[in-house]
Design a protein around this motif. Structure first.
Motif, PDB file in Angstrom:
ATOM      1  N   MET A  15       0.839  -1.197   0.000  1.00 26.95           N
ATOM      2  CA  MET A  15       0.000   0.000   0.000  1.00 26.95           C
ATOM      3  C   MET A  15       0.873   1.246   0.000  1.00 26.95           C
ATOM      4  N   TYR A  16       0.506   2.177  -0.863  1.00 25.82           N
ATOM      5  CA  TYR A  16       1.298   3.413  -0.957  1.00 25.82           C
ATOM      6  C   TYR A  16       0.976   4.323   0.215  1.00 25.82           C
ATOM      7  N   GLU A  17       2.004   4.837   0.864  1.00 22.46           N
ATOM      8  CA  GLU A  17       1.820   5.751   1.985  1.00 22.46           C
ATOM      9  C   GLU A  17       2.154   7.180   1.532  1.00 22.46           C
ATOM     10  N   PHE A  18       1.150   8.039   1.606  1.00 24.26           N
ATOM     11  CA  PHE A  18       1.359   9.425   1.210  1.00 24.26           C
ATOM     12  C   PHE A  18       2.224  10.137   2.247  1.00 24.26           C
ATOM     13  N   ASN A  19       3.127  10.962   1.741  1.00 20.16           N
ATOM     14  CA  ASN A  19       3.996  11.750   2.611  1.00 20.16           C
ATOM     15  C   ASN A  19       4.092  13.162   2.031  1.00 20.16           C
ATOM     16  N   PHE A  20       3.270  14.061   2.541  1.00 17.10           N
ATOM     17  CA  PHE A  20       3.239  15.427   2.032  1.00 17.10           C
ATOM     18  C   PHE A  20       4.197  16.355   2.779  1.00 17.10           C
ATOM     19  N   ALA A  21       4.927  15.821   3.761  1.00 21.33           N
ATOM     20  CA  ALA A  21       5.829  16.665   4.545  1.00 21.33           C
ATOM     21  C   ALA A  21       6.876  17.371   3.675  1.00 21.33           C
ATOM     22  N   PRO A  22       7.548  16.661   2.745  1.00 21.25           N
ATOM     23  CA  PRO A  22       8.528  17.359   1.895  1.00 21.25           C
ATOM     24  C   PRO A  22       7.877  18.420   1.012  1.00 21.25           C
ATOM     25  N   VAL A  23       6.634  18.155   0.572  1.00 20.27           N
ATOM     26  CA  VAL A  23       5.930  19.112  -0.287  1.00 20.27           C
ATOM     27  C   VAL A  23       5.570  20.358   0.510  1.00 20.27           C
ATOM     28  N   ILE A  24       5.100  20.157   1.733  1.00 20.91           N
ATOM     29  CA  ILE A  24       4.747  21.298   2.580  1.00 20.91           C
ATOM     30  C   ILE A  24       5.989  22.123   2.890  1.00 20.91           C
ATOM     31  N   ALA A  25       7.121  21.443   3.088  1.00 22.32           N
ATOM     32  CA  ALA A  25       8.372  22.156   3.369  1.00 22.32           C
ATOM     33  C   ALA A  25       8.805  23.012   2.186  1.00 22.32           C
ATOM     34  N   GLY A  26       8.494  22.540   1.003  1.00 25.27           N
ATOM     35  CA  GLY A  26       8.873  23.290  -0.208  1.00 25.27           C
ATOM     36  C   GLY A  26       7.713  24.023  -0.836  1.00 25.27           C
ATOM     37  N   LEU A  27       6.639  24.246  -0.075  1.00 22.32           N
ATOM     38  CA  LEU A  27       5.449  24.899  -0.615  1.00 22.32           C
ATOM     39  C   LEU A  27       5.745  26.328  -1.069  1.00 22.32           C
ATOM     40  N   ASP A  28       6.690  26.987  -0.402  1.00 19.33           N
ATOM     41  CA  ASP A  28       7.014  28.357  -0.800  1.00 19.33           C
ATOM     42  C   ASP A  28       7.554  28.402  -2.223  1.00 19.33           C
ATOM     43  N   GLN A  29       8.290  27.378  -2.643  1.00 20.01           N
ATOM     44  CA  GLN A  29       8.786  27.317  -4.014  1.00 20.01           C
ATOM     45  C   GLN A  29       7.634  27.216  -5.013  1.00 20.01           C
ATOM     46  N   ALA A  61      14.123  17.033  -6.007  1.00 18.02           N
ATOM     47  CA  ALA A  61      14.805  17.135  -4.714  1.00 18.02           C
ATOM     48  C   ALA A  61      14.213  16.199  -3.665  1.00 18.02           C
ATOM     49  N   THR A  62      12.911  15.911  -3.763  1.00 22.79           N
ATOM     50  CA  THR A  62      12.235  15.134  -2.722  1.00 22.79           C
ATOM     51  C   THR A  62      11.862  13.725  -3.161  1.00 22.79           C
ATOM     52  N   PHE A  63      11.782  13.498  -4.487  1.00 24.29           N
ATOM     53  CA  PHE A  63      11.354  12.215  -5.054  1.00 24.29           C
ATOM     54  C   PHE A  63       9.914  11.858  -4.652  1.00 24.29           C
ATOM     55  N   ALA A  64       9.171  12.863  -4.172  1.00 20.25           N
ATOM     56  CA  ALA A  64       7.761  12.639  -3.825  1.00 20.25           C
ATOM     57  C   ALA A  64       6.902  13.043  -5.027  1.00 20.25           C
ATOM     58  N   SER A  65       7.030  12.283  -6.094  1.00 23.86           N
ATOM     59  CA  SER A  65       6.405  12.669  -7.363  1.00 23.86           C
ATOM     60  C   SER A  65       4.893  12.800  -7.249  1.00 23.86           C
ATOM     61  N   PHE A  66       4.270  11.781  -6.667  1.00 23.38           N
ATOM     62  CA  PHE A  66       2.816  11.762  -6.594  1.00 23.38           C
ATOM     63  C   PHE A  66       2.304  12.947  -5.785  1.00 23.38           C
ATOM     64  N   GLU A  67       2.894  13.166  -4.642  1.00 18.63           N
ATOM     65  CA  GLU A  67       2.440  14.238  -3.759  1.00 18.63           C
ATOM     66  C   GLU A  67       2.681  15.617  -4.371  1.00 18.63           C
ATOM     67  N   VAL A  68       3.852  15.790  -4.990  1.00 17.32           N
ATOM     68  CA  VAL A  68       4.185  17.087  -5.587  1.00 17.32           C
ATOM     69  C   VAL A  68       3.192  17.452  -6.681  1.00 17.32           C
ATOM     70  N   TYR A  69       2.908  16.509  -7.551  1.00 17.14           N
ATOM     71  CA  TYR A  69       2.052  16.834  -8.693  1.00 17.14           C
ATOM     72  C   TYR A  69       0.571  16.898  -8.305  1.00 17.14           C
ATOM     73  N   ILE A  70       0.203  16.267  -7.200  1.00 21.13           N
ATOM     74  CA  ILE A  70      -1.144  16.474  -6.673  1.00 21.13           C
ATOM     75  C   ILE A  70      -1.302  17.934  -6.238  1.00 21.13           C
ATOM     76  N   VAL A  71      -0.311  18.438  -5.512  1.00 26.90           N
ATOM     77  CA  VAL A  71      -0.363  19.821  -5.034  1.00 26.90           C
ATOM     78  C   VAL A  71      -0.286  20.793  -6.209  1.00 26.90           C
ATOM     79  N   VAL A  72       0.574  20.519  -7.187  1.00 22.78           N
ATOM     80  CA  VAL A  72       0.682  21.380  -8.369  1.00 22.78           C
ATOM     81  C   VAL A  72      -0.651  21.432  -9.117  1.00 22.78           C
ATOM     82  N   THR A  73      -1.286  20.270  -9.254  1.00 21.73           N
ATOM     83  CA  THR A  73      -2.592  20.218  -9.918  1.00 21.73           C
ATOM     84  C   THR A  73      -3.619  21.052  -9.167  1.00 21.73           C
ATOM     85  N   LEU A  74      -3.630  20.943  -7.860  1.00 23.95           N
ATOM     86  CA  LEU A  74      -4.579  21.702  -7.042  1.00 23.95           C
ATOM     87  C   LEU A  74      -4.336  23.210  -7.171  1.00 23.95           C
TER      88      LEU A  74
END
Length: 222
Positions: A1-15, A182-195
């Motif tokens: 099961m894939y575990e979502f980890n948005f912590a790196p995305v939130i840390a780089g949200l300013d970018q 930088a984070t390799f959190a592809s799924f999470e990053v592009y979910i946030v970008v889409t939003l």
């Protein structure tokens, strides 16, 4: 099961937010400059000057029948061969202006031609000046006619601007690519970008709807 980890995305949200702001700036600048190109080309198509109309028709057909990505590559990689070297952001802006101008020309031309000649003749018979005729009889009714199409074209332009990341222009898509690398959190990053793209699109659509309701209500306000 894939575990979502948005912590790196939130840390780089300013970018991502900086990239979103740059996308908005790029899109707004491209629309304003593109509107100038569109108005001039629409005037050229309706002016009756045959050679000018041929040139504008060729420009429209070339832009509307070639991929936007190819247009960007032509400007960024091709023009330096002719001695014109542009930064990624400048090349992206030029490509967006050229692209919007081609589509905007047909939109504005349709709006101008939607005004019945009898209305212009009536304005002349009432003693209105050319400026008054253009302002009250042609401009506002034409803008009211094409306003929804122009705003839709702006939303499309803003979403299409994501392609400019292919030449390393600073926009939301490029910021998302950098954060993903930088984070390799592809799924999470592009979910946030889409939003973020979704929020920008809905936000501008709401703003445009409010402007339309205030500026183009019946009867037309002066």
């Amino acid at each position: 099961m894939y575990e979502f980890n948005f912590a790196p995305v939130i840390a780089g949200l300013d970018q991502l937010l900086i990239g979103a702001w740059l996308t908005i700036q790029l899109s707004c600048a491209a629309m304003l400059l593109g509107l100038i190109v569109s108005v001039f080309c629409a005037w050229g198509k309706t002016s009756g000057i045959t050679p000018l109309r041929w040139v504008i028709d060729a420009y429209i057909e070339i832009i509307r029948n070639t991929p936007f990505l190819v247009q960007i590559f032509f400007i960024f990689f091709g023009l330096p061969s002719l001695g014109l070297r542009l930064t990624p952001n400048s090349a992206a802006l030029l490509a967006l202006v050229v692209n919007f101008g081609a589509y905007g020309t047909e939109i504005i031309r349709a709006g101008i031609e939607s005004i019945h000649k009898g209305q212009v003749e009536a304005g002349t018979a009432l003693g209105l000046s050319r400026l008054q005729i253009f302002r009250y009889i042609i401009m506002k009714p034409a803008l009211r006619t094409v306003y929804p199409a122009l705003t839709s074209q702006f939303i499309y332009l803003m979403l299409t601007s994501s392609v400019v990341s292919a030449i390393s222009a600073d926009d939301l898509a490029a910021a998302g690519n950098n954060l993903q690398s930088a984070t390799f959190a592809s799924f999470e990053v592009y979910i946030v970008v889409t939003l973020i793209y979704l929020v920008m699109s809905v936000g501008f659509s709401t703003i445009f709807a409010m402007i339309e309701k205030a500026a183009f209500k019946y009867p037309l306000s002066r």
